[in-house]
Design an enzyme around this catalytic site. Structure first.
Site, mmCIF file in Angstrom:
data_model
loop_
_atom_site.group_PDB
_atom_site.id
_atom_site.type_symbol
_atom_site.label_atom_id
_atom_site.label_comp_id
_atom_site.label_asym_id
_atom_site.label_seq_id
_atom_site.Cartn_x
_atom_site.Cartn_y
_atom_site.Cartn_z
ATOM 1 N N CYS A 1 -15.050 6.580 1.887
ATOM 2 C CA CYS A 1 -16.194 6.832 2.784
ATOM 3 C C CYS A 1 -16.997 5.551 2.947
ATOM 4 O O CYS A 1 -17.457 4.975 1.963
ATOM 5 C CB CYS A 1 -17.085 7.938 2.217
ATOM 6 S SG CYS A 1 -18.554 8.206 3.223
ATOM 7 N N HIS B 1 -4.527 -4.601 -2.470
ATOM 8 C CA HIS B 1 -4.857 -4.314 -1.063
ATOM 9 C C HIS B 1 -5.045 -2.817 -0.808
ATOM 10 O O HIS B 1 -4.933 -2.365 0.329
ATOM 11 C CB HIS B 1 -3.777 -4.884 -0.133
ATOM 12 C CG HIS B 1 -3.802 -6.385 -0.061
ATOM 13 N ND1 HIS B 1 -2.798 -7.134 0.523
ATOM 14 C CD2 HIS B 1 -4.717 -7.290 -0.495
ATOM 15 C CE1 HIS B 1 -3.101 -8.420 0.437
ATOM 16 N NE2 HIS B 1 -4.255 -8.548 -0.183
ATOM 17 N N CYS C 1 -16.720 13.120 4.998
ATOM 18 C CA CYS C 1 -16.552 12.756 3.590
ATOM 19 C C CYS C 1 -16.790 14.007 2.752
ATOM 20 O O CYS C 1 -17.787 14.708 2.952
ATOM 21 C CB CYS C 1 -17.564 11.670 3.226
ATOM 22 S SG CYS C 1 -17.751 11.413 1.459
ATOM 23 N N LEU D 1 13.742 -13.555 -0.059
ATOM 24 C CA LEU D 1 14.876 -13.742 0.842
ATOM 25 C C LEU D 1 15.041 -15.207 1.232
ATOM 26 O O LEU D 1 16.143 -15.705 1.421
ATOM 27 C CB LEU D 1 14.638 -12.882 2.086
ATOM 28 C CG LEU D 1 15.823 -12.512 2.956
ATOM 29 C CD1 LEU D 1 16.920 -11.853 2.136
ATOM 30 C CD2 LEU D 1 15.363 -11.565 4.072
ATOM 31 N N VAL E 1 0.838 -1.208 0.000
ATOM 32 C CA VAL E 1 0.000 0.000 0.000
ATOM 33 C C VAL E 1 0.873 1.258 0.000
ATOM 34 O O VAL E 1 0.376 2.359 0.170
ATOM 35 C CB VAL E 1 -0.948 -0.012 1.234
ATOM 36 C CG1 VAL E 1 -1.981 -1.125 1.104
ATOM 37 C CG2 VAL E 1 -0.185 -0.174 2.555
HETATM 38 P P1 OAD Z 1 5.177 -10.761 4.690
HETATM 39 O O1 OAD Z 1 5.727 -9.931 5.797
HETATM 40 O O2 OAD Z 1 4.213 -11.837 5.050
HETATM 41 O O3 OAD Z 1 6.364 -11.447 3.886
HETATM 42 C C1 OAD Z 1 7.459 -10.722 3.431
HETATM 43 C C2 OAD Z 1 8.382 -11.671 2.678
HETATM 44 O O4 OAD Z 1 9.449 -10.885 2.161
HETATM 45 C C3 OAD Z 1 9.005 -12.764 3.534
HETATM 46 O O5 OAD Z 1 8.880 -14.028 2.858
HETATM 47 C C4 OAD Z 1 10.459 -12.359 3.669
HETATM 48 O O6 OAD Z 1 11.342 -13.468 3.705
HETATM 49 C C5 OAD Z 1 10.673 -11.559 2.400
HETATM 50 N N1 OAD Z 1 11.704 -10.507 2.514
HETATM 51 C C6 OAD Z 1 12.052 -9.763 3.589
HETATM 52 N N2 OAD Z 1 13.027 -8.900 3.293
HETATM 53 C C7 OAD Z 1 13.325 -9.095 1.978
HETATM 54 C C8 OAD Z 1 14.267 -8.519 1.070
HETATM 55 N N3 OAD Z 1 15.096 -7.540 1.434
HETATM 56 N N4 OAD Z 1 14.281 -8.983 -0.205
HETATM 57 C C9 OAD Z 1 13.441 -9.979 -0.603
HETATM 58 N N5 OAD Z 1 12.547 -10.562 0.207
HETATM 59 C C10 OAD Z 1 12.478 -10.128 1.482
HETATM 60 O O7 OAD Z 1 4.541 -9.731 3.631
HETATM 61 P P2 OAD Z 1 3.492 -10.018 2.466
HETATM 62 O O8 OAD Z 1 3.705 -11.368 1.869
HETATM 63 O O9 OAD Z 1 3.532 -8.855 1.557
HETATM 64 O O10 OAD Z 1 -2.210 -7.647 4.015
HETATM 65 O O11 OAD Z 1 2.135 -10.017 3.241
HETATM 66 C C11 OAD Z 1 0.944 -10.203 2.531
HETATM 67 C C12 OAD Z 1 -0.181 -9.437 3.181
HETATM 68 O O12 OAD Z 1 -0.238 -9.781 4.570
HETATM 69 C C13 OAD Z 1 0.005 -7.930 3.215
HETATM 70 O O13 OAD Z 1 -0.415 -7.287 2.028
HETATM 71 C C14 OAD Z 1 -0.836 -7.508 4.372
HETATM 72 C C15 OAD Z 1 -0.386 -8.571 5.353
HETATM 73 O O14 OAD Z 1 -1.211 -8.867 6.384
HETATM 74 C C16 OAD Z 1 -3.155 -6.924 4.657
HETATM 75 O O15 OAD Z 1 -2.884 -6.102 5.528
HETATM 76 C C17 OAD Z 1 -4.534 -7.212 4.205
#
Ligand code: OAD
Length: 234
Positions: free
Chosen positions: A114, A106, A133, A199, A90
């Site tokens: 609103c 997301h 709003c 990673l 986001v």
């Molecule tokens: P996560 O925090 O679940 O995962 C992040 C991933 O990035 C992990 O697998 C890490 O190993 C990897 N990572 C960390 N640092 C890195 C780097 N420098 N280079 C490459 N990879 C790296 O985040 P998301 O998968 O984005 O949703 O999470 C998905 C959704 O869960 C988000 O959009 C959010 C969250 O809850 C909502 O809030 C609805």
């Protein structure tokens, strides 16, 4: 010409100084999901939820894209076929880097919504439960982000893109949140070559033909260089 679809997650923005969710000390270790990222949490305590997103909005406003965001913008500019980013982030860093074809599944910190009339507008840096709003005047404004228990945005465009993709990549995402966690499998079943860049192996690694491990700022530019040199026949 090859159509490339890329899913990004919090890991791509980690090196821009924005915390991920599930890594050690990540956002979900500091905040309870049910308090700050659900409609019920917002109904219980909108001030708390606005405070959480105001802080993230301020951090994102100060953040700059890293070489991984830059490389994806370069891919879009130089690849002769289509490139579409589907991001769970986001933070707006893809656009800051110059990417134009971005689906925010997301939502965005930069957006306000609103709850009464559905109007959308650009969020001020600091939002509060009392903000009216601009369209209907109701004090029912929320960040235009998707919370747990809500439907991600752009499902039709996403499904179509996954079906048409020749190459699908997932970058910096843990593969723990659906529907995004299933995109690798969906794209693979529809005929795409699938690549994970992360990673560490994610929970969805088995859905990818290739898995490249390392920091996004290092492995994404290398991967982009390879694609561009292949597509230019070099
Ligand atoms: P996560 O925090 O679940 O995962 C992040 C991933 O990035 C992990 O697998 C890490 O190993 C990897 N990572 C960390 N640092 C890195 C780097 N420098 N280079 C490459 N990879 C790296 O985040 P998301 O998968 O984005 O949703 O999470 C998905 C959704 O869960 C988000 O959009 C959010 C969250 O809850 C909502 O809030 C609805």
């Amino acid at each position: 010409m090859e159509k490339i679809v890329i899913l990004t997650g919090a890991g791509i923005s980690a090196e821009s100084g924005l915390g991920t969710f599930r890594d050690e000390g990540g956002l979900w270790a500091q905040h309870a999901i049910e308090d700050v990222a659900t409609p019920e949490g917002f109904a219980r305590n909108p001030q708390l939820v606005h405070g959480f997103y105001n802080a993230r909005r301020a951090q994102a406003a100060d953040a700059t894209p890293n070489p991984a965001h830059d490389a994806l913008a370069r891919l879009e500019a130089e690849h002769k076929g289509e490139v579409l980013l589907i991001t769970q982030n986001v933070d707006g860093l893809h656009e800051k880097a110059g990417s134009r074809h971005v689906l925010h599944m997301h939502g965005e910190l930069a957006g306000a919504l609103c709850q009464a009339c559905g109007d959308r507008w650009e969020a001020p840096l600091v939002m509060s439960p009392d903000d009216p709003c601009p369209s209907c005047g109701t004090a029912a404004t929320r960040p235009d982000v998707v919370w747990f228990g809500e439907f991600p945005y752009h499902p039709d465009k996403t499904e179509e893109a996954l079906a048409e993709a020749d190459l699908f990549a997932a970058i910096g995402t843990s593969g723990q949140v659906y529907p995004a966690a299933a995109f690798g499998q969906m794209a693979r079943e529809m005929g795409a070559h699938t690549v994970e860049l992360n990673l560490e192996p994610s929970a969805a690694s088995q859905d990818f033909h290739e898995c490249r491990l390392g920091k996004a700022s290092l492995i994404v530019p290398t991967w982009v260089d390879e694609i561009l040199s292949m597509s230019s026949g070099g």
